[in-house]
Design a protein around this motif. Structure first.
Motif, PDB file in Angstrom:
ATOM      1  N   ASP A  92      12.967  64.461  69.504  1.00 18.02           N
ATOM      2  CA  ASP A  92      14.348  64.247  69.117  1.00 18.02           C
ATOM      3  C   ASP A  92      15.229  64.635  70.308  1.00 18.02           C
ATOM      4  O   ASP A  92      14.916  65.591  71.026  1.00 18.02           O
ATOM      5  CB  ASP A  92      14.715  65.111  67.914  1.00 18.02           C
ATOM      6  CG  ASP A  92      13.925  64.745  66.673  1.00 18.02           C
ATOM      7  OD1 ASP A  92      13.323  63.655  66.642  1.00 18.02           O
ATOM      8  OD2 ASP A  92      13.909  65.564  65.731  1.00 18.02           O
ATOM      9  N   PHE A  93      16.318  63.901  70.539  1.00 15.76           N
ATOM     10  CA  PHE A  93      17.212  64.292  71.625  1.00 15.76           C
ATOM     11  C   PHE A  93      18.647  64.395  71.138  1.00 15.76           C
ATOM     12  O   PHE A  93      19.063  63.719  70.200  1.00 15.76           O
ATOM     13  CB  PHE A  93      17.110  63.338  72.827  1.00 15.76           C
ATOM     14  CG  PHE A  93      17.723  61.977  72.631  1.00 15.76           C
ATOM     15  CD1 PHE A  93      19.084  61.761  72.829  1.00 15.76           C
ATOM     16  CD2 PHE A  93      16.933  60.887  72.259  1.00 15.76           C
ATOM     17  CE1 PHE A  93      19.643  60.505  72.659  1.00 15.76           C
ATOM     18  CE2 PHE A  93      17.479  59.618  72.094  1.00 15.76           C
ATOM     19  CZ  PHE A  93      18.848  59.432  72.298  1.00 15.76           C
ATOM     20  N   THR A  94      19.379  65.269  71.813  1.00 19.52           N
ATOM     21  CA  THR A  94      20.816  65.422  71.599  1.00 19.52           C
ATOM     22  C   THR A  94      21.499  65.215  72.940  1.00 19.52           C
ATOM     23  O   THR A  94      21.170  65.882  73.917  1.00 19.52           O
ATOM     24  CB  THR A  94      21.163  66.819  71.061  1.00 19.52           C
ATOM     25  OG1 THR A  94      20.488  67.026  69.817  1.00 19.52           O
ATOM     26  CG2 THR A  94      22.668  66.955  70.842  1.00 19.52           C
ATOM     27  N   GLN A  95      22.435  64.287  72.991  1.00 17.91           N
ATOM     28  CA  GLN A  95      23.158  63.962  74.219  1.00 17.91           C
ATOM     29  C   GLN A  95      24.597  64.439  74.092  1.00 17.91           C
ATOM     30  O   GLN A  95      25.280  64.129  73.108  1.00 17.91           O
ATOM     31  CB  GLN A  95      23.140  62.454  74.452  1.00 17.91           C
ATOM     32  CG  GLN A  95      24.038  61.981  75.585  1.00 17.91           C
ATOM     33  CD  GLN A  95      24.180  60.475  75.593  1.00 17.91           C
ATOM     34  OE1 GLN A  95      23.220  59.744  75.394  1.00 17.91           O
ATOM     35  NE2 GLN A  95      25.407  60.001  75.815  1.00 17.91           N
ATOM     36  N   THR A  96      25.057  65.199  75.080  1.00 22.46           N
ATOM     37  CA  THR A  96      26.436  65.678  75.097  1.00 22.46           C
ATOM     38  C   THR A  96      27.089  65.246  76.398  1.00 22.46           C
ATOM     39  O   THR A  96      26.559  65.503  77.480  1.00 22.46           O
ATOM     40  CB  THR A  96      26.483  67.214  74.994  1.00 22.46           C
ATOM     41  OG1 THR A  96      25.737  67.641  73.848  1.00 22.46           O
ATOM     42  CG2 THR A  96      27.920  67.698  74.873  1.00 22.46           C
ATOM     43  N   ASP A  97      28.251  64.574  76.301  1.00 24.80           N
ATOM     44  CA  ASP A  97      28.933  64.145  77.514  1.00 24.80           C
ATOM     45  C   ASP A  97      29.984  65.167  77.914  1.00 24.80           C
ATOM     46  O   ASP A  97      30.160  66.205  77.270  1.00 24.80           O
ATOM     47  CB  ASP A  97      29.526  62.738  77.366  1.00 24.80           C
ATOM     48  CG  ASP A  97      30.676  62.658  76.361  1.00 24.80           C
ATOM     49  OD1 ASP A  97      31.244  63.717  75.991  1.00 24.80           O
ATOM     50  OD2 ASP A  97      31.006  61.535  75.932  1.00 24.80           O
ATOM     51  N   ARG A  98      30.714  64.899  79.004  1.00 20.63           N
ATOM     52  CA  ARG A  98      31.661  65.883  79.538  1.00 20.63           C
ATOM     53  C   ARG A  98      32.812  66.157  78.588  1.00 20.63           C
ATOM     54  O   ARG A  98      33.481  67.193  78.698  1.00 20.63           O
ATOM     55  CB  ARG A  98      32.199  65.403  80.881  1.00 20.63           C
ATOM     56  CG  ARG A  98      33.072  64.158  80.798  1.00 20.63           C
ATOM     57  CD  ARG A  98      33.759  63.899  82.122  1.00 20.63           C
ATOM     58  NE  ARG A  98      34.648  62.747  82.049  1.00 20.63           N
ATOM     59  CZ  ARG A  98      35.548  62.457  82.974  1.00 20.63           C
ATOM     60  NH1 ARG A  98      35.670  63.224  84.040  1.00 20.63           N
ATOM     61  NH2 ARG A  98      36.317  61.389  82.848  1.00 20.63           N
ATOM     62  N   ASN A  99      33.080  65.248  77.663  1.00 20.17           N
ATOM     63  CA  ASN A  99      34.145  65.441  76.692  1.00 20.17           C
ATOM     64  C   ASN A  99      33.674  66.146  75.427  1.00 20.17           C
ATOM     65  O   ASN A  99      34.447  66.341  74.495  1.00 20.17           O
ATOM     66  CB  ASN A  99      34.765  64.090  76.321  1.00 20.17           C
ATOM     67  CG  ASN A  99      35.408  63.407  77.511  1.00 20.17           C
ATOM     68  OD1 ASN A  99      36.114  64.044  78.289  1.00 20.17           O
ATOM     69  ND2 ASN A  99      35.154  62.111  77.664  1.00 20.17           N
ATOM     70  N   GLY A 100      32.396  66.497  75.417  1.00 18.66           N
ATOM     71  CA  GLY A 100      31.848  67.180  74.259  1.00 18.66           C
ATOM     72  C   GLY A 100      31.364  66.263  73.158  1.00 18.66           C
ATOM     73  O   GLY A 100      30.950  66.733  72.093  1.00 18.66           O
ATOM     74  N   LYS A 101      31.403  64.952  73.392  1.00 18.81           N
ATOM     75  CA  LYS A 101      30.905  64.019  72.388  1.00 18.81           C
ATOM     76  C   LYS A 101      29.398  64.129  72.280  1.00 18.81           C
ATOM     77  O   LYS A 101      28.690  64.117  73.294  1.00 18.81           O
ATOM     78  CB  LYS A 101      31.297  62.588  72.742  1.00 18.81           C
ATOM     79  CG  LYS A 101      30.847  61.567  71.706  1.00 18.81           C
ATOM     80  CD  LYS A 101      31.286  60.160  72.077  1.00 18.81           C
ATOM     81  CE  LYS A 101      30.851  59.146  71.026  1.00 18.81           C
ATOM     82  NZ  LYS A 101      31.292  57.774  71.378  1.00 18.81           N
ATOM     83  N   VAL A 102      28.901  64.218  71.068  1.00 19.61           N
ATOM     84  CA  VAL A 102      27.472  64.421  70.831  1.00 19.61           C
ATOM     85  C   VAL A 102      26.870  63.219  70.116  1.00 19.61           C
ATOM     86  O   VAL A 102      27.412  62.752  69.108  1.00 19.61           O
ATOM     87  CB  VAL A 102      27.229  65.697  70.007  1.00 19.61           C
ATOM     88  CG1 VAL A 102      25.742  65.870  69.701  1.00 19.61           C
ATOM     89  CG2 VAL A 102      27.763  66.920  70.746  1.00 19.61           C
ATOM     90  N   LEU A 103      25.768  62.720  70.642  1.00 17.90           N
ATOM     91  CA  LEU A 103      24.976  61.680  69.994  1.00 17.90           C
ATOM     92  C   LEU A 103      23.542  62.167  69.901  1.00 17.90           C
ATOM     93  O   LEU A 103      23.084  62.958  70.731  1.00 17.90           O
ATOM     94  CB  LEU A 103      25.020  60.374  70.799  1.00 17.90           C
ATOM     95  CG  LEU A 103      26.377  59.687  70.940  1.00 17.90           C
ATOM     96  CD1 LEU A 103      26.256  58.493  71.879  1.00 17.90           C
ATOM     97  CD2 LEU A 103      26.910  59.245  69.581  1.00 17.90           C
ATOM     98  N   THR A 104      22.833  61.700  68.891  1.00 14.71           N
ATOM     99  CA  THR A 104      21.446  62.096  68.715  1.00 14.71           C
ATOM    100  C   THR A 104      20.558  60.862  68.630  1.00 14.71           C
ATOM    101  O   THR A 104      21.038  59.734  68.498  1.00 14.71           O
ATOM    102  CB  THR A 104      21.273  62.940  67.440  1.00 14.71           C
ATOM    103  OG1 THR A 104      21.639  62.142  66.298  1.00 14.71           O
ATOM    104  CG2 THR A 104      22.127  64.182  67.482  1.00 14.71           C
ATOM    105  N   GLY A 105      19.261  61.090  68.702  1.00 16.34           N
ATOM    106  CA  GLY A 105      18.322  59.978  68.605  1.00 16.34           C
ATOM    107  C   GLY A 105      16.896  60.448  68.838  1.00 16.34           C
ATOM    108  O   GLY A 105      16.608  61.645  68.784  1.00 16.34           O
TER     109      GLY A 105
END
Length: 207
Positions: free
Chosen positions: A46-59
């Motif tokens: 499982d992965f969690t992606q966080t960008d510089r703006n703090g937006k989080v996506l998972t997959g």
């Protein structure tokens, strides 16, 4: 979705791994990372992606050697990233757009082609936690490609005693993307069908 992650994956920087035990030498830690990469046949996580703006996506991430990886985002995110056939492909189904880059020009090339000698372009970053190894990679001749650091934890039950925890990518505009992995599973059966994708520009699957 901000495509920073894909730019970081596609840019010809090289891979890395995280903090080093103070008692170990950088060379031995880098060799351990190389052995780990060469020991992996398949991996899912499982992965969690966080960008510089703090937006989080998972997959879910799926890896199969040689040269195959898939980032399947959570339901409702019309993005897919797949590596197969020597290319890293970014598909945005919301706008029917497909972009492709050679895997060999990607930091993921190290992960997907472990026969490469990572000591030629990666270095261990000293740390204070001997349970973790960090390796940073970048191409000094091409600063526009950015920088990436892969993080590994020491785990006797994982391939070559290391567990990939994720990575941090920094592009030339200082946009930071962090990937964290969980529930890593190694050695399971993974079908090649996992790395096929539907081309939004025309009918039928691609492989």
């Amino acid at each position: 979705m901000n495509p920073t992650l894909f730019r970081a994956l596609a840019a010809p920087a090289i891979i890395a791994a995280a903090a080093v035990p103070l008692a170990a030498s950088p060379a031995s830690d880098l060799a351990a990372v190389q052995q780990h990469l060469r020991s992996i046949k398949t991996m899912t996580a499982d992965f969690t992606q966080t960008d510089r703006n703090g937006k989080v996506l998972t997959g879910v991430l799926t890896l199969k050697q040689p040269g195959k990886i898939r980032f399947q985002y959570e339901k409702g995110v019309p993005i897919l990233i797949v590596a197969e056939g020597g290319a890293l492909t970014f598909i945005d189904y919301s706008v029917n757009q497909v972009q492709r880059w050679p895997i060999k020009n990607s930091p993921l090339g190290v992960l997907l082609d472990p026969s490469r000698d990572i000591s030629r372009y990666a270095k261990v970053i000293p740390g204070y936690d001997d349970r973790v190894i960090s390796v940073e990679a970048n191409d000094p001749k091409h600063p526009e490609y950015g920088r990436i650091t892969l993080v590994f934890a020491r785990d006797a039950g994982a391939p070559a005693g290391l567990m990939l925890q994720g990575w941090v990518a920094l592009d030339s505009q200082n946009n930071r993307t962090t990937i964290r992995l969980a529930k890593q599973r190694y050695g399971g059966a993974v079908s090649d069908d996992m790395f096929r994708w539907n081309d939004p520009r025309k009918k039928g699957p691609r492989s």
